[in-house]
Write a protein that holds these residues in place. Structure first.
Motif, PDB file in Angstrom:
ATOM      1  N   HIS A  36       1.306   5.663  -1.168  1.00  0.00           N
ATOM      2  CA  HIS A  36       0.621   6.925  -1.412  1.00  0.00           C
ATOM      3  C   HIS A  36       1.040   7.444  -2.776  1.00  0.00           C
ATOM      4  O   HIS A  36       2.179   7.262  -3.198  1.00  0.00           O
ATOM      5  CB  HIS A  36       0.980   7.951  -0.336  1.00  0.00           C
ATOM      6  N   GLY A  56      -2.358   4.050  -4.573  1.00  0.00           N
ATOM      7  CA  GLY A  56      -2.609   4.947  -3.456  1.00  0.00           C
ATOM      8  C   GLY A  56      -3.506   6.114  -3.777  1.00  0.00           C
ATOM      9  O   GLY A  56      -3.808   6.920  -2.894  1.00  0.00           O
ATOM     10  N   GLN A  86       0.851  -1.179   0.000  1.00  0.00           N
ATOM     11  CA  GLN A  86       0.000   0.000   0.000  1.00  0.00           C
ATOM     12  C   GLN A  86       0.895   1.240   0.000  1.00  0.00           C
ATOM     13  O   GLN A  86       1.743   1.417   0.866  1.00  0.00           O
ATOM     14  CB  GLN A  86      -0.895  -0.004   1.228  1.00  0.00           C
TER      15      GLN A  86
END
Length: 378
Positions: A195, A314, A193
């Motif tokens: 951004h 993200g 995960q």
């Protein structure tokens, strides 16, 4: 299906019907300001011009909400859709029952905050499920915007009463909204995960600003047609036809986007818009060419949004920043474009839109190439 159209996240599938009903409410609430400004202003001793401050405060609330979600992606937690609907409903009640002008402004601010959170999160949730759903919910938004002003024509529904009706609809939708758990997406197996960052993210933000500027600048269509010699009534009719074309195009995009990638659909729509604008410049009396531009402009936002969500890792967490970029464009571009048009004779709107559309198309084509280069071969 192109590789970039596959989401890297495993997400739950909230009820589409709930999303459609909430977006119908959003479209209906936003469209009520215009038909009720005079009545609401008169109730507080305000002129129509002063009452228009409600629109500005609403826009400010929407922008603040989008910026907050861009900075704090998980603001308000899993129940933020329900909380946002509660904020919007309280705002409509304040506007409907406001004893003082400042309370009415507070109501508009809260409506804007709830509106902004709902617009960002519902767009994100359904864009992650595919362009078709993204186009569908935005079509229903337009249907709400078309139908809700008709409420002001019913007996005893003048002015603030219609906001009470919106509050009632919002109250009825609360059980559905609180069941739409807006949980943090879980990375798929083997995925980290992240951004959003880097060139792709910046390019998408630029695209949303410039392309959003085109859509916002079409609000000057009526003024342009009057400058070209049409009556105010004719210009108003043309504007209505523009938004009818806009809504029908989004409806058609529900079917098309199931068969065409978002990037191809956006590129094709911009190309069509560019051709229509060039023809409108060559044939100044053919006002209907400008009306047809609504069909190309309509598909931009939902499909760019879907393209972003499925391309940039993200992006789901920072979608508020994208919405804030679009909202900023909506506030800035009409002012700038109107000044440019006034400085160049008052009838140059199609030429300005040609420049903006060509620039946006160039960004789309460059972005498509960057996405292709950044996508690993299967």
């Amino acid at each position: 299906m192109p590789a970039q159209s596959k989401s890297i996240y495993k997400t739950a599938a909230p009820s589409l019907s709930s999303g459609l009903l909430l977006f119908f409410l959003l479209g209906g609430t936003q469209a009520l300001y215009g038909p009720t400004l005079q009545t609401i202003g008169a109730a507080f001793g305000q002129s129509v011009q002063s009452a228009a401050l409600l629109l500005s405060v609403h826009g400010l609330g929407t922008l603040l909400a989008a910026l907050a979600l861009g900075v704090r992606p998980f603001l308000l937690g899993r129940q933020r859709i329900g909380v946002a609907l509660s904020i919007l409903t309280v705002g409509t009640l304040l506007l409907g029952f406001a004893p003082f002008w400042m309370v009415a402004l507070l109501g508009a601010l809260l409506i804007g905050v709830g509106f902004g959170i709902l617009a960002v999160r519902i767009n994100t949730i359904f864009a992650a499920q595919g362009s078709s759903k993204s186009n569908l919910i935005n079509t229903v938004f337009g249907v709400g915007a078309v139908l809700s002003p008709l409420l002001t024509q019913l007996p005893h529904t003048q002015g603030k009463v219609v906001f009470l009706l919106m509050a009632l609809l919002g109250a009825l939708l609360h059980p559905l909204a609180y069941r739409m758990h807006d949980a943090q997406p879980e990375p798929a197996a083997g995925q980290q995960q992240t951004h959003p960052s880097g060139k792709l993210w910046i390019l998408f933000l630029v695209l949303m600003v410039v392309g959003g500027g085109i859509e916002a600048s079409t609000s000057l269509l009526a003024s342009h047609l009057v400058a070209m010699g049409q009556s105010a009534a004719q210009a108003a009719t043309a504007t209505s036809l523009f938004f009818l074309t806009f809504t029908l195009s989004r409806l058609a995009a529900v079917w098309i986007s199931a068969r065409v990638s978002p990037s191809s659909l956006v590129a094709g729509a911009l190309t069509l818009t560019l051709v229509l604008l060039v023809l409108a410049c060559l044939l100044p009396s053919a006002w209907w060419l400008l009306v047809l531009c609504g069909g190309g402009v309509a598909v931009f936002f939902p499909n760019v949004f879907s393209w972003l969500i499925h391309t940039v890792p993200g992006a789901q967490h920072r979608s508020g920043a994208v919405m804030a970029a679009a909202l900023t464009a909506g506030m800035v571009f009409p002012l700038v474009v109107s000044q440019v048009v006034a400085a160049t004779g008052g009838t140059s709107l199609p030429y300005v839109l040609i420049v903006l559309t060509a620039l946006t198309l160039m960004v789309v084509l460059f972005l498509r190439r960057q996405v292709k280069n950044a996508t690993p071969e299967p």
